[in-house]
Design a protein around this motif. Structure first.
Motif, PDB file in Angstrom:
ATOM      1  N   LEU A  93      -0.440 -13.417 -39.282  1.00  0.00           N
ATOM      2  CA  LEU A  93      -0.593 -12.773 -40.459  1.00  0.00           C
ATOM      3  C   LEU A  93       0.821 -12.438 -40.864  1.00  0.00           C
ATOM      4  N   ASN A  94       0.880 -12.201 -42.258  1.00  0.00           N
ATOM      5  CA  ASN A  94       2.189 -11.854 -42.829  1.00  0.00           C
ATOM      6  C   ASN A  94       2.489 -10.370 -42.761  1.00  0.00           C
ATOM      7  N   TRP A  95       3.502  -9.701 -42.888  1.00  0.00           N
ATOM      8  CA  TRP A  95       3.949  -8.223 -42.429  1.00  0.00           C
ATOM      9  C   TRP A  95       3.123  -7.434 -43.389  1.00  0.00           C
ATOM     10  N   GLN A  96       2.951  -7.928 -44.756  1.00  0.00           N
ATOM     11  CA  GLN A  96       1.974  -7.031 -45.717  1.00  0.00           C
ATOM     12  C   GLN A  96       0.632  -6.859 -44.959  1.00  0.00           C
ATOM     13  N   GLN A  97       0.277  -7.775 -44.630  1.00  0.00           N
ATOM     14  CA  GLN A  97      -1.310  -7.802 -44.085  1.00  0.00           C
ATOM     15  C   GLN A  97      -1.333  -6.791 -42.971  1.00  0.00           C
ATOM     16  N   ALA A  98      -0.164  -6.999 -41.879  1.00  0.00           N
ATOM     17  CA  ALA A  98      -0.436  -5.907 -40.966  1.00  0.00           C
ATOM     18  C   ALA A  98       0.026  -4.384 -41.307  1.00  0.00           C
ATOM     19  N   ILE A  99       0.766  -4.159 -42.653  1.00  0.00           N
ATOM     20  CA  ILE A  99       0.872  -3.009 -43.122  1.00  0.00           C
ATOM     21  C   ILE A  99      -0.501  -2.578 -43.522  1.00  0.00           C
ATOM     22  N   ALA A 100      -1.291  -3.272 -44.370  1.00  0.00           N
ATOM     23  CA  ALA A 100      -2.434  -2.954 -44.565  1.00  0.00           C
ATOM     24  C   ALA A 100      -3.636  -2.515 -43.501  1.00  0.00           C
ATOM     25  N   ILE A 101      -3.385  -3.332 -42.487  1.00  0.00           N
ATOM     26  CA  ILE A 101      -4.223  -3.284 -41.108  1.00  0.00           C
ATOM     27  C   ILE A 101      -3.853  -1.609 -40.644  1.00  0.00           C
ATOM     28  N   SER A 102      -2.309  -1.472 -40.867  1.00  0.00           N
ATOM     29  CA  SER A 102      -1.972  -0.102 -40.420  1.00  0.00           C
ATOM     30  C   SER A 102      -2.251   1.047 -41.492  1.00  0.00           C
ATOM     31  N   ILE A 103      -2.646   0.877 -42.546  1.00  0.00           N
ATOM     32  CA  ILE A 103      -3.059   1.724 -43.445  1.00  0.00           C
ATOM     33  C   ILE A 103      -4.714   2.107 -43.113  1.00  0.00           C
ATOM     34  N   ILE A 104      -5.349   1.129 -43.151  1.00  0.00           N
ATOM     35  CA  ILE A 104      -6.831   1.415 -43.158  1.00  0.00           C
ATOM     36  C   ILE A 104      -7.137   1.951 -41.403  1.00  0.00           C
ATOM     37  N   SER A 105      -6.129   1.589 -40.364  1.00  0.00           N
ATOM     38  CA  SER A 105      -6.481   2.306 -39.185  1.00  0.00           C
ATOM     39  C   SER A 105      -6.049   3.798 -39.371  1.00  0.00           C
ATOM     40  N   SER A 106      -5.226   4.027 -40.181  1.00  0.00           N
ATOM     41  CA  SER A 106      -4.730   5.500 -40.168  1.00  0.00           C
ATOM     42  C   SER A 106      -5.604   6.243 -40.950  1.00  0.00           C
ATOM     43  N   VAL A 107      -6.619   5.659 -41.997  1.00  0.00           N
ATOM     44  CA  VAL A 107      -7.498   6.377 -42.692  1.00  0.00           C
ATOM     45  C   VAL A 107      -8.644   6.775 -41.786  1.00  0.00           C
ATOM     46  N   LEU A 108      -8.904   5.633 -40.740  1.00  0.00           N
ATOM     47  CA  LEU A 108      -9.977   6.035 -39.632  1.00  0.00           C
ATOM     48  C   LEU A 108      -9.332   7.197 -38.721  1.00  0.00           C
ATOM     49  N   TYR A 109      -8.050   7.140 -38.441  1.00  0.00           N
ATOM     50  CA  TYR A 109      -7.593   8.280 -37.533  1.00  0.00           C
ATOM     51  C   TYR A 109      -7.736   9.498 -38.267  1.00  0.00           C
ATOM     52  N   MET A 110      -7.262   9.573 -39.748  1.00  0.00           N
ATOM     53  CA  MET A 110      -7.444  10.808 -40.417  1.00  0.00           C
ATOM     54  C   MET A 110      -9.035  11.238 -40.433  1.00  0.00           C
ATOM     55  N   VAL A 111      -9.850  10.368 -40.475  1.00  0.00           N
ATOM     56  CA  VAL A 111     -11.260  10.970 -40.442  1.00  0.00           C
ATOM     57  C   VAL A 111     -11.671  11.569 -39.051  1.00  0.00           C
ATOM     58  N   VAL A 112     -11.280  10.865 -38.142  1.00  0.00           N
ATOM     59  CA  VAL A 112     -11.579  11.537 -36.712  1.00  0.00           C
ATOM     60  C   VAL A 112     -10.606  12.785 -36.602  1.00  0.00           C
ATOM     61  N   ALA A 113      -9.560  12.757 -37.026  1.00  0.00           N
ATOM     62  CA  ALA A 113      -8.572  13.992 -37.053  1.00  0.00           C
ATOM     63  C   ALA A 113      -9.182  15.413 -37.794  1.00  0.00           C
ATOM     64  N   PHE A 114      -9.482  15.073 -38.982  1.00  0.00           N
ATOM     65  CA  PHE A 114      -9.963  16.057 -39.768  1.00  0.00           C
ATOM     66  C   PHE A 114     -11.569  16.536 -39.669  1.00  0.00           C
ATOM     67  N   SER A 115     -12.104  15.839 -38.787  1.00  0.00           N
ATOM     68  CA  SER A 115     -13.399  16.086 -38.467  1.00  0.00           C
ATOM     69  C   SER A 115     -13.708  16.638 -37.126  1.00  0.00           C
ATOM     70  N   LYS A 116     -15.035  17.230 -36.760  1.00  0.00           N
ATOM     71  CA  LYS A 116     -15.099  17.928 -35.590  1.00  0.00           C
ATOM     72  C   LYS A 116     -15.159  16.902 -34.314  1.00  0.00           C
ATOM     73  N   ALA A 117     -14.878  15.501 -34.466  1.00  0.00           N
ATOM     74  CA  ALA A 117     -15.011  14.586 -33.590  1.00  0.00           C
ATOM     75  C   ALA A 117     -13.708  14.697 -32.726  1.00  0.00           C
ATOM     76  N   SER A 118     -12.616  15.296 -33.401  1.00  0.00           N
ATOM     77  CA  SER A 118     -11.357  15.425 -32.504  1.00  0.00           C
ATOM     78  C   SER A 118     -11.499  16.292 -31.441  1.00  0.00           C
ATOM     79  N   GLU A 119     -12.165  17.500 -31.812  1.00  0.00           N
ATOM     80  CA  GLU A 119     -12.340  18.411 -30.830  1.00  0.00           C
ATOM     81  C   GLU A 119     -13.282  18.189 -29.708  1.00  0.00           C
ATOM     82  N   LYS A 120     -14.355  17.402 -30.318  1.00  0.00           N
ATOM     83  CA  LYS A 120     -15.387  17.034 -29.261  1.00  0.00           C
ATOM     84  C   LYS A 120     -14.793  15.855 -28.232  1.00  0.00           C
ATOM     85  N   LEU A 121     -14.025  15.128 -28.874  1.00  0.00           N
ATOM     86  CA  LEU A 121     -13.505  14.061 -27.993  1.00  0.00           C
ATOM     87  C   LEU A 121     -12.444  14.669 -26.886  1.00  0.00           C
ATOM     88  N   SER A 122     -11.753  15.651 -27.481  1.00  0.00           N
ATOM     89  CA  SER A 122     -10.899  16.369 -26.504  1.00  0.00           C
ATOM     90  C   SER A 122     -11.622  17.126 -25.259  1.00  0.00           C
TER      91      SER A 122
END
Length: 426
Positions: A93-122
């Motif tokens: 992949l080119n680095w721009q695509q890798a950046i896009a993957i990072s951004i989408i992954s971080s959105v999923l990370y935020m969804v988990v972090a700002f929901s009750k999922a983070s506390e339930k996982l912990s």
């Protein structure tokens, strides 16, 4: 945060200041190392050094003001390797695509972090696995420190590691720094870690030992920095390769961050806010032109120096901004001066092992896998994957299924899928 800051005593503020400086110097190598790794992904090092500094400073600012936690945020070692050598070099992949993957992954990370999922996982993670994570990160720091001190090196055909050249001036300087810092720490001297770094660095300058060539970075290049801003390429978002990469990156970001924070935070009540702050910082890092940021394991050096609040993170963030003007001065802080602090911090974290029940092998073995595989693979996420995957297996074998819960079993399955996906990606 500001109200809490006003309530701090003068001595407490001084302690937080020293902790912030200690934590910054412990992680300052990232300013040079991260751009060198990203250069293999074809991101110009003279520009990604700015991305590294700005993403770290912004992350520390968010962590300090939003979570009021003593956690330093920087582009993660291990995550940057996945970004470069798996996504770009391995998957072509080119680095721009890798950046896009990072951004989408971080959105999923935020969804988990700002929901009750983070506390339930912990809550779903057993205490023995949390202990294993803390001790594993500690052992990882010890090996990292020993390597920086040149006290260990890559082994030959019969061993993974071997003793370094103890006659090497850098190794001798590191041994001096280790002895000095250890004595100061055991005597409970205020600012023991910072004193150790300063004295050892001074000796390095006097005897010209361990000094690095100043990186060739000029503020003139800051004008070109805009060329790597907001460069995510989402054109392949629905391809199988892209989606597998997003899954693996998301697993790494969510559970590596969770593991580090569980292992480092002196006040576990701050976990939720800290996890949320980390996810926002990670989201921002992609737009700034670097691999994802995570909580730095080296934050432990500042915490062990007495850091308890977000002021420590703010001080470290300010130091990242100041480093824009003094990057060449970092060459006067040799690795041999930083290594003793990292080694002692790692050893302190490994004290958590005393809370493990060594008589119950079904509890000890999954933690053991985490502890040994994090430093041996150099990847926190790999250590977590093997430990979590093994936990349900050993509990079933030991007829202790009462220790299991559906969410933990799901986590185990997800970690197995992560290992499979990474094997496919490579």
């Amino acid at each position: 945060m500001l109200a809490d800051l006003k309530n701090l005593t003068k001595q407490a503020k001084k302690t937080e200041l020293i902790s912030g400086l200690t934590g910054f110097f412990a992680i300052s190598y990232i300013i040079i190392v991260n751009p060198l790794i990203l250069a293999d992904a074809h991101i110009p090092a003279t520009l990604s050094v700015f991305a590294t500094i700005f993403s770290s400073a912004l992350g520390c600012l968010i962590m300090g003001l939003f979570a009021n936690a003593p956690i330093i945020i920087t582009p993660g070692m291990g995550v940057n390797a996945f970004f470069t050598y798996t996504l770009v070099v391995g998957m072509h992949l080119n680095w721009q695509q890798a950046i896009a993957i990072s951004i989408i992954s971080s959105v999923l990370y935020m969804v988990v972090a700002f929901s009750k999922a983070s506390e339930k996982l912990s809550e779903a993670i057993p205490q023995e696995l949390k202990i294993g994570i803390t001790a594993g990160i500690g052992l990882f720091l010890v090996t990292l420190g020993l390597e920086k001190a040149k006290l260990i090196q890559q082994g030959g055909s019969r061993a993974l590691l071997a003793v370094g050249h103890l006659t090497d001036p850098e190794a001798l300087l590191a041994l001096f720094g280790l002895a000095l810092t250890l004595v100061l720490y055991l005597k409970r001297t205020k600012g023991s870690f910072m004193i150790g770094i300063v004295v050892t660095s001074a000796l390095g300058v006097i005897f010209n030992v361990g000094l690095q060539d100043p990186p060739k970075v000029s503020l003139v290049d800051l004008g070109k920095y805009s060329t790597i801003l907001f460069q995510g390429d989402f054109s392949s978002i629905f391809s199988l390769k892209f989606l597998l990469a997003v899954f693996s990156m998301s697993m790494i970001l969510i559970f590596e961050s969770m593991g580090i924070l569980e292992g480092l935070l002196p006040d576990t009540k701050k976990f939720k806010k800290t996890f949320e702050a980390s996810s926002v910082a990670t989201f921002c890092s992609g737009f700034l032109g670097t691999s994802p940021t995570v909580a730095a394991a080296e934050s432990a050096a500042g915490i062990e120096s007495g850091g308890k609040t977000g002021l420590m993170a703010l001080v470290s963030g300010a130091m990242f901004i100041l480093s824009l003007f003094f990057i060449p001065l970092l060459s006067y802080v040799p690795q041999a001066a930083i290594a003793p602090v990292i080694i002692i911090t790692g050893a302190i974290m490994m004290q958590q092992l005393k809370a493990l029940d060594f008589d119950d092998f079904s509890e000890w073995f999954p933690a053991f896998l985490i502890i040994v595989l994090i430093p041996l693979t150099g990847s926190i996420s790999v250590g977590l994957a093997f430990g979590f995957a093994a936990y349900p297996l050993v509990k079933f074998a030991a007829h202790k299924t009462d220790k299991l819960n559906p969410l933990l079993c799901l986590l185990s399955l997800l970690f197995i899928l992560q290992l499979i996906c990474e094997a496919v990606l490579l």
